[in-house]
Write a protein that holds these residues in place. Structure first.
Motif, PDB file in Angstrom:
ATOM      1  N   THR B  56      -7.842  -6.590  16.242  1.00  0.00           N
ATOM      2  CA  THR B  56      -7.013  -7.703  15.760  1.00  0.00           C
ATOM      3  C   THR B  56      -6.563  -8.647  16.861  1.00  0.00           C
ATOM      4  O   THR B  56      -6.607  -9.865  16.699  1.00  0.00           O
ATOM      5  CB  THR B  56      -5.797  -7.165  14.989  1.00  0.00           C
ATOM      6  OG1 THR B  56      -6.281  -6.377  13.907  1.00  0.00           O
ATOM      7  CG2 THR B  56      -4.954  -8.287  14.449  1.00  0.00           C
ATOM      8  N   CYS B  57      -6.117  -8.107  18.012  1.00  0.00           N
ATOM      9  CA  CYS B  57      -5.669  -9.011  19.077  1.00  0.00           C
ATOM     10  C   CYS B  57      -6.848  -9.545  19.893  1.00  0.00           C
ATOM     11  O   CYS B  57      -6.831 -10.705  20.320  1.00  0.00           O
ATOM     12  CB  CYS B  57      -4.699  -8.302  20.016  1.00  0.00           C
ATOM     13  SG  CYS B  57      -3.027  -8.208  19.343  1.00  0.00           S
ATOM     14  N   CYS B 206       5.853  -3.300  17.212  1.00  0.00           N
ATOM     15  CA  CYS B 206       6.429  -4.260  16.273  1.00  0.00           C
ATOM     16  C   CYS B 206       7.672  -3.713  15.591  1.00  0.00           C
ATOM     17  O   CYS B 206       8.599  -4.470  15.300  1.00  0.00           O
ATOM     18  CB  CYS B 206       5.422  -4.635  15.187  1.00  0.00           C
ATOM     19  SG  CYS B 206       4.098  -5.695  15.774  1.00  0.00           S
ATOM     20  N   GLU B 266       1.222  -9.678   9.461  1.00  0.00           N
ATOM     21  CA  GLU B 266       0.483  -8.900  10.459  1.00  0.00           C
ATOM     22  C   GLU B 266       0.070  -7.540   9.922  1.00  0.00           C
ATOM     23  O   GLU B 266      -0.980  -7.009  10.286  1.00  0.00           O
ATOM     24  CB  GLU B 266       1.347  -8.696  11.721  1.00  0.00           C
ATOM     25  CG  GLU B 266       1.610  -9.968  12.507  1.00  0.00           C
ATOM     26  CD  GLU B 266       0.342 -10.671  12.931  1.00  0.00           C
ATOM     27  OE1 GLU B 266       0.289 -11.913  12.828  1.00  0.00           O
ATOM     28  OE2 GLU B 266      -0.613  -9.990  13.352  1.00  0.00           O
ATOM     29  N   HIS B 269      -3.363  -7.111   8.596  1.00  0.00           N
ATOM     30  CA  HIS B 269      -4.434  -6.951   9.585  1.00  0.00           C
ATOM     31  C   HIS B 269      -4.531  -5.503  10.037  1.00  0.00           C
ATOM     32  O   HIS B 269      -5.621  -4.985  10.285  1.00  0.00           O
ATOM     33  CB  HIS B 269      -4.180  -7.839  10.810  1.00  0.00           C
ATOM     34  CG  HIS B 269      -4.144  -9.294  10.471  1.00  0.00           C
ATOM     35  ND1 HIS B 269      -5.181  -9.941   9.854  1.00  0.00           N
ATOM     36  CD2 HIS B 269      -3.186 -10.227  10.657  1.00  0.00           C
ATOM     37  CE1 HIS B 269      -4.856 -11.212   9.679  1.00  0.00           C
ATOM     38  NE2 HIS B 269      -3.659 -11.409  10.145  1.00  0.00           N
TER      39      HIS B 269
END
Lengths: 154, 297
Positions: B56-57, B206, B266, B269
């Motif tokens: 994802t990043c 997160c 997010e 994802h």
């Protein structure tokens, strides 16, 4: 100003702050007009998905007629989506993301996808396997639209 | 006047001295080591990459970039970071890195040239990765096709733009202690779940409260008002009181909450590229761990 006057002002401000906090404390409560309508509509679609998922997972008896009815209801809701997001309607407690208005084509296309998949489900209701796949697709559509166009701020 | 002069002079000397002599030594992780005869397995490494959420990043989905070739513009409260290319390209990626360099990057946030990575890269979570997982992961990346893609330097404001100060950040936010295996009856399952949540899954990155300086200030997984993208990230410590382990495992598979709501932002994802692609056993392990947190209060 006298002490009692000060006190009166303080009490009024505190009461006002208290009322405002209470007003915004709950996501749905405090919503009015079109924000409230669409939140209730989304909640109802969530309840539909919950029921469909229960049937897929065997927690509820599979009923083709019920699936068809749910699918038709979701299709109807999906068609109303774009109109329920007029410009400027994303003040609290709305969870609408500003991309709805900066990318209206994408948003409209997501809503259309939902209507399409709901229609597919209605057509597949008599076949449990096809129906299962269609329900999975429906869920993916919900998730996909929420990824681009929803932001939980509370 | 003379006294003021000396106070100012000594303070300045202290600051300058500190900057050049003390700060560069912080967080250098010179003690990181690895047995470089460990054989990495590419297939296991692919799974580690999934569990660790690298895709994802490190992929520019918006720009339809190649997987793991970097280029995603990650917006942080400090500016924008252009996520690096981790394909084995020798000029623009991580081609030619040794296993030790790879481990130092992942677990200590230090680049082969000795500079710090910004903690947008969740190395404080990866700090407890096993050496085998590290070797497997490297095997996987080494086996990818090299993609030539230059990712620009980060666009951050001073003093954040000076990487030396990350050493101070590291001092203040030391990596979490390694996860100890639980030896209870459900022990094997819970410790795998703990490893997946606290280490590879880096959920705390997160779900734990951040300060304005990006440090961790809240209880682990206690929720975060400064989430990526500006949203509020819910706490997970009490999740097990409202959701069953089945609910949690199911959500990690398709993103549906017990209410029929679907996740967005997010987390979508995470489900699409990480948890949704993991094994049912692993999702169950994650769920068991989170339920265990709720029981511990």
């Amino acid at each position: 100003m006298s002490t009692s006057r000060h006190f009166l002002i303080a009490i009024t401000v505190a009461a006002g702050a208290g009322l405002l906090t209470f007003h915004f404390a709950n996501a749905h409560s405090g919503a009015t007009g079109v924000v409230k309508e669409r939140m209730e509509m989304m909640k109802s679609m969530g309840n539909s998905m919950k029921e469909l998922a229960a049937m897929v997972r065997g927690k509820q008896e599979y009923d083709a007629g019920r699936v068809r009815a749910i699918a038709a209801s979701m299709q109807g809701h999906a068609k109303m989506i774009p109109a329920m997001f007029p410009k400027g309607s994303n003040k609290m407690p709305s969870e609408a993301k500003e991309t709805i208005w900066s990318d209206p084509a994408g948003f409209a296309s997501s809503a259309k996808a939902l209507a399409n998949y709901a229609g597919k489900l209605a057509g597949a209701a008599d076949n449990q396997d096809a129906s299962k796949a269609a329900i999975g697709d429906l869920g993916k559509t919900c998730k996909s639209c929420h990824t681009g166009y929803r932001l939980k701020k509370q | 006047m003379k006294r003021v002069f000396w106070i100012v002079a000594i303070s300045l000397a202290g600051l300058v001295g500190g900057y050049f002599l003390v700060i560069p030594r912080l967080g250098q992780a010179g003690d990181v080591s690895i047995d470089d005869t460990i054989a990495g397995d590419t297939k296991r490494g692919a799974y580690v990459a999934t569990a660790a959420g690298c895709y994802t990043c490190h992929t520019d989905d918006k720009g339809k970039g190649e997987p793991f070739a970097g280029g995603r513009a990650l917006k942080t409260p400090f500016g924008t970071i252009h996520v690096p290319n981790i394909t084995p390209d020798k000029e623009t990626g991580i081609g030619g890195w040794s296993l030790l360099e790879f481990k130092r990057a992942l677990t200590a946030g230090v680049a082969p040239n000795g500079t710090h990575y910004y903690p947008a890269f969740p190395y404080t979570s990866y700090a407890s990765m096993t050496d085998q997982d590290t070797a497997d992961l490297k095997s996987y990346f080494d086996a990818l096709d090299p993609v030539s893609r230059e990712t620009g330097p980060p666009e951050l404001f001073w003093p954040v733009s000076d990487r030396s100060f990350v050493g101070v950040w590291k001092l203040l936010n030391a990596p979490r202690k390694p996860i100890d295996a639980d030896t209870g009856p459900a022990g094997a399952q819970i410790s795998r779940g703990g490893y997946l949540v606290e280490v590879l899954g880096h959920c705390g990155a997160c779900h734990t409260q951040r300060s304005r300086l990006g440090g961790f200030t809240g209880p682990p997984l206690g929720g975060n008002t400064r989430g990526p993208g500006g949203g509020k990230v819910p706490g997970l410590r009490a999740l097990g009181r409202k959701w069953s382990a089945d609910d949690i495992a199911s959500y990690l598979s398709d993103g549906m909450t017990p209410d029929g709501d679907f996740v967005g932002g997010e987390m979508a994802h995470v489900i699409d590229h990480s948890t949704g692609k993991m094994s049912e056993t692993d999702r169950a392990a994650i769920a068991a761990y989170l339920v265990g947190l709720a029981e511990d209060g």
